[in-house]
Design an enzyme around this catalytic site. Structure first.
Site, PDB file in Angstrom:
ATOM      1  CG  ASP A 140      -2.997  -3.837   6.392  1.00 59.24           C
ATOM      2  OD1 ASP A 140      -2.128  -4.692   6.193  1.00 59.24           O
ATOM      3  OD2 ASP A 140      -2.911  -2.650   5.973  1.00 59.24           O
ATOM      4  CG  ASP A 168       3.372  -2.253   6.604  1.00 63.49           C
ATOM      5  OD1 ASP A 168       3.972  -1.592   7.462  1.00 63.49           O
ATOM      6  OD2 ASP A 168       3.703  -3.416   6.290  1.00 63.49           O
ATOM      7  N   GLY A 189       8.198  -6.841   0.961  1.00 58.31           N
ATOM      8  CA  GLY A 189       9.406  -6.057   0.725  1.00 58.31           C
ATOM      9  C   GLY A 189      10.439  -6.769  -0.136  1.00 58.31           C
ATOM     10  CD  GLU A 225       7.696 -11.370  -1.445  1.00 60.89           C
ATOM     11  OE1 GLU A 225       8.109 -10.411  -0.758  1.00 60.89           O
ATOM     12  OE2 GLU A 225       7.378 -12.457  -0.943  1.00 60.89           O
ATOM     13  CG  HIS A 230      13.523  -8.000   2.960  1.00 61.59           C
ATOM     14  ND1 HIS A 230      12.982  -8.915   3.826  1.00 61.59           N
ATOM     15  CD2 HIS A 230      12.592  -7.005   2.846  1.00 61.59           C
ATOM     16  CE1 HIS A 230      11.784  -8.511   4.204  1.00 61.59           C
ATOM     17  NE2 HIS A 230      11.523  -7.353   3.625  1.00 61.59           N
ATOM     18  CB  THR A 253       0.520  -7.534   8.443  1.00 58.82           C
ATOM     19  OG1 THR A 253       1.462  -6.785   7.662  1.00 58.82           O
ATOM     20  CG2 THR A 253       1.306  -8.323   9.471  1.00 58.82           C
ATOM     21  CG  ASN A 280       9.137  -5.068   9.953  1.00 54.41           C
ATOM     22  OD1 ASN A 280      10.249  -5.117  10.450  1.00 54.41           O
ATOM     23  ND2 ASN A 280       8.928  -5.156   8.663  1.00 54.41           N
TER      24      ASN A 280
HETATM   25  C1  XBP Z   1       2.464  -4.148   3.308  1.00 48.26           C
HETATM   26  C2  XBP Z   1       3.564  -4.788   2.573  1.00 48.26           C
HETATM   27  C3  XBP Z   1       4.863  -5.019   3.230  1.00 48.26           C
HETATM   28  C4  XBP Z   1       5.638  -3.752   3.559  1.00 48.26           C
HETATM   29  C5  XBP Z   1       7.103  -4.023   3.795  1.00 48.26           C
HETATM   30  O1  XBP Z   1       1.954  -5.037   4.265  1.00 48.26           O
HETATM   31  O2  XBP Z   1       3.372  -5.156   1.435  1.00 48.26           O
HETATM   32  O3  XBP Z   1       5.619  -5.809   2.353  1.00 48.26           O
HETATM   33  O4  XBP Z   1       5.556  -2.829   2.501  1.00 48.26           O
HETATM   34  O5  XBP Z   1       7.300  -4.994   4.762  1.00 48.26           O
HETATM   35  P1  XBP Z   1       0.461  -4.870   4.930  1.00 48.26           P
HETATM   36  P2  XBP Z   1       8.362  -6.192   4.538  1.00 48.26           P
HETATM   37  O6  XBP Z   1      -0.222  -3.702   4.313  1.00 48.26           O
HETATM   38  O7  XBP Z   1      -0.226  -6.187   4.638  1.00 48.26           O
HETATM   39  O8  XBP Z   1       0.690  -4.680   6.416  1.00 48.26           O
HETATM   40  O9  XBP Z   1       9.580  -5.569   3.958  1.00 48.26           O
HETATM   41  O10 XBP Z   1       8.589  -6.786   5.909  1.00 48.26           O
HETATM   42  O11 XBP Z   1       7.725  -7.154   3.571  1.00 48.26           O
HETATM   43 MG    MG Z   2      -1.686  -2.232   4.214  1.00 41.13          MG
END
Ligand code: XBP
Ligand code: MG
Length: 259
Positions: free
Chosen positions: A12, A14, A56, A58, A84, A124, A130
């Protein structure tokens, strides 16, 4: 039961590769709000609650449901899309300028997997740009080319906890769930990986440590470094100071034995 052979690690992004949420995405959202002249500000604690919504855009739409209920749906969606996009620009800038710290042990485990010929993949819900920026910032330690598959928001219609992104990554890897281990930081991520049958190690962070991680192979504070041991929290025990390939293989074996 045939013993499982570890063929791939699926990470993953984030909260798992790096602490991106508090110091990255959150700040980037706030900068996008300021650019648009909006009086919104997401503080550290409030953002933790908003993280219940994955994705993000959503997350923004969910926030807007409560804060601008009078705004027409089409207008709300347009604003969320625009904010966004701007937020992504700010996030990329933050990553490029070193605002994001990689989590303990991640680069070590990635290097070990590359040396051992264990494939690497990303699964992810964040935007692909990103991920590429994060990998680029790590330089030679973790080039994007080291990953056989890079599954991001653009590759799955639904966000975690939907397992779509994991099915996509398995399909591209051409591997069975039993040949892989996922590393996740959140309950939504664990639900997504577990729904495909992939054994999952959870490394918690400040936003996720109180979540329910039932069904994880093991839950640890982080992957650890030989000199800065990880703490075991739940699930199969951690035998050494850190999570390395030998430990992951032992966990897979123990899981097979228990099955
Ligand atoms: C985590 C998320 C992402 C980020 C924001 O992703 O839910 O939406 O918070 O990124 P993961 P975006 O843990 O699966 O890596 O604004 O590009 O959606
Ligand atoms: Mg995560």
């Amino acid at each position: 039961m045939m013993p499982s052979t570890l063929r791939a690690l699926i990470f993953d992004v984030d909260g798992t590769l790096a602490d991106t949420e508090r110091d990255g995405h959150r700040i980037a959202f706030n900068r996008a709000f300021a650019d648009a002249g909006l009086p919104w500000h997401w503080d550290v604690a409030g953002y933790g609650e908003l993280l219940a919504v994955t994705g993000g855009r959503e997350r923004l739409l969910h926030f807007m449901d409560a804060h601008v209920p009078q705004m027409a749906q089409a207008e709300r969606e347009m604003l969320a899309r625009r904010l966004h996009q701007r937020k992504t620009d700010h996030y990329l800038h933050l990553v490029e300028h070193g605002a994001i710290a990689w989590r303990p042990g991640v680069l070590r485990l990635i290097a070990q997997a590359r040396e051992a010929g264990v494939a690497l993949a990303i699964a992810t819900t964040t935007t692909r740009a990103n991920v590429l920026a994060l990998l680029k910032h790590a330089g030679d330690a973790c080039p994007a080319e080291a990953f056989a598959v890079l599954g991001a928001a653009e590759d799955s219609e639904r966000k975690k906890p939907d397992p779509g992104i994991y099915f996509h990554v398995l399909d591209r890897l051409g591997l069975a769930p039993g040949q892989c281990i996922a590393v996740e930081d959140s309950q939504a991520g664990l639900q997504a990986s577990r729904a495909t049958g992939i054994a999952t190690v959870v490394t918690v962070n400040d936003y996720t440590r109180l979540q329910d991680f039932a069904g994880a192979l093991s839950v640890v504070s982080d992957l650890g470094e030989p000199t800065v041991p990880a703490r075991h929290l739940q699930g199969l025990a951690l035998r050494g100071a850190c999570v390395d390939l030998a430990q992951l293989r032992v966990w897979l074996h123990d899981r097979d034995e228990a099955a």
